[in-house]
Design a protein around this motif. Structure first.
Motif, PDB file in Angstrom:
ATOM      1  N   ALA A  51     -97.224   4.424  32.278  1.00  0.00           N
ATOM      2  CA  ALA A  51     -97.711   5.801  32.151  1.00  0.00           C
ATOM      3  C   ALA A  51     -97.696   6.222  30.677  1.00  0.00           C
ATOM      4  CB  ALA A  51     -96.837   6.735  32.979  1.00  0.00           C
ATOM      5  N   HIS A  52     -98.596   7.128  30.351  1.00  0.00           N
ATOM      6  CA  HIS A  52     -98.702   7.672  28.993  1.00  0.00           C
ATOM      7  C   HIS A  52     -99.097   6.608  27.976  1.00  0.00           C
ATOM      8  CE1 HIS A  52     -96.745  11.027  30.928  1.00  0.00           C
ATOM      9  NE2 HIS A  52     -95.633  10.354  31.087  1.00  0.00           N
ATOM     10  N   GLY A  53     -99.677   5.504  28.475  1.00  0.00           N
ATOM     11  CA  GLY A  53    -100.190   4.500  27.561  1.00  0.00           C
ATOM     12  C   GLY A  53     -99.164   3.570  26.958  1.00  0.00           C
ATOM     13  N   GLU A  54     -97.923   3.621  27.422  1.00  0.00           N
ATOM     14  CA  GLU A  54     -96.886   2.726  26.882  1.00  0.00           C
ATOM     15  C   GLU A  54     -97.218   1.287  27.256  1.00  0.00           C
ATOM     16  OE1 GLU A  54     -92.112   1.775  27.418  1.00  0.00           O
ATOM     17  OE2 GLU A  54     -93.080   3.340  28.617  1.00  0.00           O
ATOM     18  N   LEU A  55     -97.153   0.392  26.266  1.00  0.00           N
ATOM     19  CA  LEU A  55     -97.518  -1.003  26.477  1.00  0.00           C
ATOM     20  C   LEU A  55     -96.310  -1.928  26.325  1.00  0.00           C
ATOM     21  CD1 LEU A  55    -100.879  -1.235  24.465  1.00  0.00           C
ATOM     22  CD2 LEU A  55    -100.569  -0.817  26.911  1.00  0.00           C
TER      23      LEU A  55
END
Length: 281
Positions: A51-55
């Motif tokens: 979520a929120h673009g965390e990679l």
């Protein structure tokens, strides 16, 4: 007493392998509150997007595990290919299972750092590489073993968060949880539990809630009701179950069961029987 065996025997889980092989695409996993996801990356690179673009990028052989089934997207960079073995880990009671709650939301461990599990991983990958009768069942069972070893590793390393396992690892709460788990039929009171911990009632209640995540009496009730469900499934009558789970009478047990489950023991048993697959299905 083998603390982990007691807890795992009560809060069961089952692994089901759903993918094994080369992967060069994307896959989206939704959080359903019922099952976790295990990804064994044998060869990368693999990118896990949260979520929120965390990679999270995994280049070396690693285990990525979402015990509570956190939503994530799995992808392989353009032009690359990865080798994966993936399984769902269905915990009894889903994300509310103390085993699932005790573990981090996302775990990423390089396989090189999983030496105690090396033999299990070798067996798992060797079985995955052959086409033979019974392979699917063996893969599932080996994933079960791997999960127990992962839980044991986290327990031994002190990495567990608030929950029953963290309580078992706590010097003062460990004897209390052992007593609850091993002798649920006894008439435990807050004072007697605090005495086992060597603490005042107020300090014990506060410490238990902080470490385990629930008040001690509520935890004891949940443990007893969970045990009662297992005993009822095994065919024991309500009168026997009430005595073995610490209730003074069948009516007292039925009230507690109904408050926690939302239906009486007999109603609950009927729902279980109705949901069970027919013989030979």
């Amino acid at each position: 007493m083998d603390k982990l065996s007691t807890l795992i025997g009560r809060f069961t889980f089952n692994a089901r392998v759903f993918f094994n092989g080369d992967f060069c695409d994307t896959n989206q996993f939704q959080a359903d509150g019922a099952a976790g996801h295990l990804h064994l990356v044998r060869q990368g690179p693999v990118v896990f997007e949260h979520a929120h673009g965390e990679l999270l990028r995994v280049d070396e052989p690693s285990m990525v595990f979402y015990p509570r089934g956190m939503a994530h997207r799995l992808s392989v960079p353009d032009g690359a290919a990865a080798t994966l073995l993936c399984a769902t880990i269905a915990f009894q009671d889903g994300g509310a299972n103390p085993l699932a709650r005790a573990l981090p939301e996302c775990m990423c461990i390089p396989l090189a750092g999983m030496a105690p599990m090396r033999h299990t991983l070798d067996l798992l990958f060797a079985e995955a590489a052959v086409e033979a009768q019974g392979r699917a069942v063996i893969l599932d069972r080996l994933c079960d073993v791997l999960m127990i070893q992962v839980i044991r590793h986290e327990f031994d390393q002190g990495h567990l968060h608030a929950g029953a396992l963290a309580g078992l690892a706590d010097r003062q709460l460990g004897p209390v949880l052992d007593a609850m788990h091993g002798r649920p039929h006894e008439s435990w009171q807050l004072q007697s539990l605090a005495r086992l911990a060597g603490m005042s009632r107020a300090r014990f209640t506060e410490h238990f809630r902080t470490v385990v995540g629930t008040p001690p009496v509520e935890y004891l009730t949940r443990w007893r009701i969970g045990l009662a469900c297992k005993l009822l499934r095994n065919g024991l009558p309500v009168k026997v179950v009430s005595a073995q789970t610490g209730y003074t009478s069948p009516p007292a047990f039925t009230r507690a069961f109904t408050e926690n489950i939302g239906m009486s023991p007999r109603q609950w048993l009927r729902t279980q029987e109705a949901a069970a697959p027919a013989p030979g299905a």
